[in-house]
Design an enzyme around this catalytic site. Structure first.
Site, PDB file in Angstrom:
ATOM      1  N   GLU A 191       5.024   5.119   3.303  1.00 18.12           N
ATOM      2  CA  GLU A 191       4.551   6.570   3.428  1.00 18.12           C
ATOM      3  C   GLU A 191       5.702   7.627   3.551  1.00 18.12           C
ATOM      4  O   GLU A 191       6.774   7.228   4.204  1.00 18.12           O
ATOM      5  CB  GLU A 191       3.596   6.629   4.834  1.00 18.12           C
ATOM      6  CG  GLU A 191       3.091   7.923   5.350  1.00 18.12           C
ATOM      7  CD  GLU A 191       2.132   8.215   4.370  1.00 18.12           C
ATOM      8  OE1 GLU A 191       2.764   9.713   3.968  1.00 18.12           O
ATOM      9  OE2 GLU A 191       1.343   8.015   3.943  1.00 18.12           O
ATOM     10  N   ASP A 226      -1.168  12.154  -3.378  1.00 22.83           N
ATOM     11  CA  ASP A 226      -1.088  13.782  -3.479  1.00 22.83           C
ATOM     12  C   ASP A 226      -1.243  14.173  -4.689  1.00 22.83           C
ATOM     13  O   ASP A 226      -0.534  14.009  -5.826  1.00 22.83           O
ATOM     14  CB  ASP A 226       0.176  14.184  -2.903  1.00 22.83           C
ATOM     15  CG  ASP A 226       0.192  15.612  -2.510  1.00 22.83           C
ATOM     16  OD1 ASP A 226      -0.603  16.706  -3.135  1.00 22.83           O
ATOM     17  OD2 ASP A 226       0.986  16.007  -1.523  1.00 22.83           O
ATOM     18  N   LYS A 240      -1.421  22.557  -8.236  1.00 21.88           N
ATOM     19  CA  LYS A 240      -1.100  23.778  -8.911  1.00 21.88           C
ATOM     20  C   LYS A 240      -0.140  23.411 -10.244  1.00 21.88           C
ATOM     21  O   LYS A 240       0.368  22.249 -10.336  1.00 21.88           O
ATOM     22  CB  LYS A 240      -0.105  24.615  -8.117  1.00 21.88           C
ATOM     23  CG  LYS A 240      -0.624  24.907  -7.071  1.00 21.88           C
ATOM     24  CD  LYS A 240       0.151  25.979  -6.046  1.00 21.88           C
ATOM     25  CE  LYS A 240      -0.474  26.469  -4.673  1.00 21.88           C
ATOM     26  NZ  LYS A 240       0.585  27.021  -3.761  1.00 21.88           N
ATOM     27  N   ASP A 284      -9.909  11.310  -5.791  1.00 19.14           N
ATOM     28  CA  ASP A 284     -11.056  12.208  -6.005  1.00 19.14           C
ATOM     29  C   ASP A 284     -10.849  13.562  -6.613  1.00 19.14           C
ATOM     30  O   ASP A 284     -11.557  14.473  -6.352  1.00 19.14           O
ATOM     31  CB  ASP A 284     -11.662  12.431  -4.350  1.00 19.14           C
ATOM     32  CG  ASP A 284     -10.828  13.221  -3.611  1.00 19.14           C
ATOM     33  OD1 ASP A 284      -9.777  13.745  -3.904  1.00 19.14           O
ATOM     34  OD2 ASP A 284     -11.167  13.321  -2.169  1.00 19.14           O
ATOM     35  N   GLU A 290       0.903  -1.008   0.013  1.00 21.24           N
ATOM     36  CA  GLU A 290       0.077   0.038  -0.025  1.00 21.24           C
ATOM     37  C   GLU A 290       0.759   1.214   0.077  1.00 21.24           C
ATOM     38  O   GLU A 290       1.673   1.271   0.777  1.00 21.24           O
ATOM     39  CB  GLU A 290      -1.020   0.078   1.322  1.00 21.24           C
ATOM     40  CG  GLU A 290      -1.984   1.268   0.989  1.00 21.24           C
ATOM     41  CD  GLU A 290      -2.669   1.710   2.236  1.00 21.24           C
ATOM     42  OE1 GLU A 290      -3.399   2.683   2.062  1.00 21.24           O
ATOM     43  OE2 GLU A 290      -2.909   0.758   3.261  1.00 21.24           O
TER      44      GLU A 290
END
Length: 336
Positions: A56, A106, A110, A142, A31
């Site tokens: 992570e 992430d 921009k 999303d 993951e």
């Protein structure tokens, strides 16, 4: 091991021995970006037959998830504070990953940040080299623009095929939503769920596991001591081969006078922050070596960085003589 432990890429062998690390051989499920671990913990509980590797970047998130793993008594979980490209390329052998899950990467929204998004053509090529045939690839986002980018990258990749009749679905029954996912749903941001798989098309592997070399060590004779070298030091950036080397600052020991040069070395996919050591020998010679601070690995980039220091010193002190060198490039003047 203690289940609160977590690792960095530089702490493990390249490639990693996952069976030894987990204490058993089992399919490896990765993951990427597990956040505080809500989804990862549920995954490990529901599927005790697999080894779950969590990747992570955020250290606070890794610590929070580590405490949850410890409280849950989950021996099939290993956590790493690492970027996905570094962990996959350095630690995973080709074809060794049984499944990859990427939850809400992430989006770097921009315009000048779009190149920093994780999922692009190059990353999918890397995944293709590390995933086994038919290994599932699940991605959720999303962000509409990111979903469009992911769909386009997957569509033109020769290495992946959708498990659905469409690029993505708008729901995923039975899935435990992440903390971020729940917040997005409350705020009216419906996720897109990509459910793809690694197909049987062979991947031409342009992603070799990083190599390590002998520890770099150069012995010099020059008309200066570490204090004088420190006075002349200036921060600089050097690009050599595929490595970007940044000499940040110099620090001198009050005890023995040696210098530590704070150095960043970026040689994709490995980024190392380490110290190069400059110390004097009793005979008046100067030694440049890799300091044992943290978990430095003697990669090609480290050898290039030490070589760059030697070249800078030669500019400052033209009478410099290299007495001995273990560098991968020629720096030995044949003086001893």
């Amino acid at each position: 091991m203690s289940w609160s432990d977590w690792y960095k890429v530089e702490q493990l062998p390249w490639p990693a021995d996952w069976a030894a690390l987990f204490g058993r051989a089992a399919p490896l499920v990765v993951e990427i970006g597990f956040g505080t671990g809500r989804f990862l913990i549920d995954l490990a509980r529901r599927r005790p037959e697999v080894n779950v590797l969590g990747l992570e970047i955020s250290i606070p998130a890794v610590r929070i998830a580590g405490r949850k793993v410890q409280r849950g008594g989950l021996p099939n979980v290993v956590l790493m504070q690492a970027s996905a490209p570094a962990a996959l390329q350095a630690l995973c052998r080709p074809g060794s990953v049984a499944e990859v899950i990427i939850n809400f990467p992430d989006p770097w929204p921009k315009k000048d940040q779009l190149g920093r998004r994780l999922i692009d053509d190059g990353f999918l090529c890397l995944l293709a080299t590390r995933m086994a045939p038919d290994a599932p690839l699940d991605i959720a986002t999303d962000v509409v623009s990111y979903a469009e980018q992911i769909a386009a990258c997957l569509a033109r990749s020769p290495h992946f095929a959708s498990r659905l009749d469409a690029p993505y679905a708008l729901d995923d029954p039975g899935r435990l939503p992440t903390k971020y996912e729940l917040a997005g749903l409350r705020e009216g941001r419906p996720p897109r769920y990509f459910q793809w798989r690694r197909n049987g098309t062979p991947a031409t592997d342009p992603f070799p596991i990083p190599q390590e070399y002998a520890m770099p060590h150069v012995v010099l004779r020059l008309p200066a001591d570490p204090a004088e070298i420190g006075r002349r030091f200036r921060p600089t950036v050097i690009e050599r081969e595929a490595a970007r080397i940044r000499f940040i600052d110099a620090y001198q020991s009050l005890r023995n006078g040696k210098l530590l040069i704070e150095t960043y070395i970026n040689e994709e996919p490995i980024l190392q922050r380490l110290a190069l050591e400059i110390r004097a020998r009793p005979a008046g010679e100067i030694v440049i070596a890799l300091a044992e601070v943290g978990f430095p690995r003697p990669t090609r980039g480290v050898h290039l960085a030490v070589g760059a220091l030697v070249d800078w010193l030669r500019e400052e002190f033209p009478s410099l003589v290299v007495v001995q060198s273990t560098l991968q490039e020629a720096h030995d003047d044949g003086a001893g």
